[in-house]
Every structure is written in structure tokens, then in C-alpha cells.
Design an enzyme around this catalytic site. Sequence first.
Site, PDB file in Angstrom:
ATOM      1  N   HIS A 162       0.878  -1.184   0.000  1.00 55.60           N
ATOM      2  CA  HIS A 162       0.000   0.000   0.000  1.00 55.60           C
ATOM      3  C   HIS A 162       0.912   1.229   0.000  1.00 55.60           C
ATOM      4  CE1 HIS A 162      -3.637  -2.034   2.181  1.00 55.60           C
ATOM      5  NE2 HIS A 162      -3.987  -1.773   0.933  1.00 55.60           N
ATOM      6  N   CYS A 255      -1.905   3.068   9.203  1.00 54.08           N
ATOM      7  CA  CYS A 255      -2.958   2.157   8.720  1.00 54.08           C
ATOM      8  C   CYS A 255      -4.125   2.065   9.694  1.00 54.08           C
ATOM      9  CB  CYS A 255      -2.438   0.736   8.558  1.00 54.08           C
ATOM     10  SG  CYS A 255      -1.007   0.553   7.538  1.00 54.08           S
TER      11      CYS A 255
HETATM   12  N1  ARG Z   1      -3.681  -7.093   6.888  1.00 56.33           N
HETATM   13  C1  ARG Z   1      -4.121  -5.896   6.244  1.00 56.33           C
HETATM   14  C2  ARG Z   1      -4.201  -6.107   4.733  1.00 56.33           C
HETATM   15  O1  ARG Z   1      -3.376  -6.813   4.217  1.00 56.33           O
HETATM   16  C3  ARG Z   1      -3.206  -4.743   6.551  1.00 56.33           C
HETATM   17  C4  ARG Z   1      -3.667  -3.434   5.988  1.00 56.33           C
HETATM   18  C5  ARG Z   1      -2.726  -2.300   6.243  1.00 56.33           C
HETATM   19  N2  ARG Z   1      -3.300  -1.073   5.846  1.00 56.33           N
HETATM   20  C6  ARG Z   1      -2.676  -0.066   5.234  1.00 56.33           C
HETATM   21  N3  ARG Z   1      -3.330   1.041   5.048  1.00 56.33           N
HETATM   22  N4  ARG Z   1      -1.444  -0.181   4.764  1.00 56.33           N
HETATM   23  O2  ARG Z   1      -5.060  -5.594   4.056  1.00 56.33           O
END
Ligand code: ARG
Length: 261
Positions: A162, A255
Site C-alpha cells: 500500500h 494504517c
Molecule cells: N492485513 C491488512 C491487509 O493486508 C493490513 C492493511 C494495512 N493497511 C494499510 N493502510 N497499509 O489488508
Amino acid sequence: MSRILMCPPTYFGIEYVINPWMDMANQVDNNLVSTQWNTLKDTLEEAGAEIELIEPQPSLPDMVFTANAGLLRNNIFIPSRFKFPERQREMKHWIQWFIKAGYEVKEIPTELPFEGAGDALSGKVLFGGYGFRSSKEIYKEIEDIFSSEIIPLYLVDDRFYHLDTCFCPLSEEFAILYEGAFDEESIRSLKEHISYFSVPEQEAARFACNAVVIENNVVLPTGCPETERHLQSKGFTTFTVDMSEFLKSGGAAKCLTLKLS
Ligand code: ARG
């Protein structure tokens, strides 16, 4: 006053694997989870934020990551379209919350994936990460809704799936980022729009860039001393929070937050 949406970690855990950080054999310590989440919330309040909460839902362990609910700008909320079915089930809860809170909800009529404020971040312009969770094409649709330009950035290292895992605008002019997460063309277009400090790989892997900026205060994970020194040299006050249990899910401070204002 900055308002931030968070979701208590009541049902957080590693129940599936959808990124390289997650491993069913590496489960979280529930006591640490609640201590770390509460410390983050207290620290954000200390840094000047007001926290709003959404009710956590059983069997939706990743709902703690409110950044992925969608993208919010000027009272318009664009709900995410999660890539993985495991997280698609969160959507009705996010949409309900934003409708109830009085936002205008605009769903994008497409099948393309988009993971909200996890992948779209604003400096002077909006930056849109793509390659792992969001599609490049979605940003055309979002440009139309917000009538503003979006700079697409191609993510190439799957640990930084992300945009908010490897890039954090500190103001309209400055950012911190991890260069290794982007292809060369994206680095060129970043340089045209913002000046930045590239964090060392070791700190990037501690999610140094997954930081919450509240005016002059930056809340980031522990274990990122060079990043902290840089932020302080730019006049920011830093606050650190141990995020070990959330890193097991591929997330950290930023996050776990969604800026409402
Ligand atoms: N386990 C979650 C996923 O893989 C983590 C999300 C992290 N969020 C972020 N905004 N980077 O979707």
C-alpha cells in the site's frame, strides 16, 4: 482540530494471509495488541487529534485498519473496493458508518480494486499507489469525482503493497518515503511534486513511513531513529509507539487511522 477514525482491535488477529507480512504461524499477543492500540490512541490525542470510533465486527480482523475504508475529501467519501474477498465483507460497515455520520457516499461503478486512504495520499496533489491492491485505472474515476489531478505511483516491492507503507507526505512540500518501493518513473514524478527524505531500508521495514502527521507532530513506529532525527531536523516533534503486533498483519500507526478532518 484533526479528527481521526479508529476501530478497536477486539477481533484483530491473523486469520488469513493476503500480504507477505502475514503468517498463520506468527499469531498476535492479544494483551500487547490492546496495549499498543490504546497507546497509539492516547498518543494521537496527545499529539492533538480527536478520535472517533467505529464498532468492530466479529470475523473481520482487518477492520482495525481504518485507512482502508475509503477515501475522504470535502465531505465526499469514496468507499474502497477491496482486492481480496476476506476484506470485501468490511464494506457494508464502513458505508453505513459514513452515511450515518452525514457524509456523501459516492461508490465508483467499476470492478477495479481500490483500497482507499491506504493507497491515496495527499500533499499538494493527490498521489495514488497502484500495483498490488489498487488499480491504476481507478484514479481516472477518482480524478473525475474530486476534479483534481492524481499522480499515479507504481509500487514494485510487495512488502510495501500500500502507498502508506512507504510514503508519508509531511506537508505540501516535504515527504518521507522509501525509494526502493517505487519504479524509476514514479521516483521521477515524485521529485517533480515534492521534496523528500528517503528512509533507510531497515527503518522502512519497521514501517517508518507509516506515520500519522498532525500539524507539527508525527506519530511513527518505534525503531526508526534516523527517520526520527530527520523529522526533528525539519522541525517536527516525534512520538513513537511500539507497533509489533500490527506489523504481523502488515500495518502500523497510519494504517490504524483515517483522517476525517
Ligand atoms: N492485513 C491488512 C491487509 O493486508 C493490513 C492493511 C494495512 N493497511 C494499510 N493502510 N497499509 O489488508
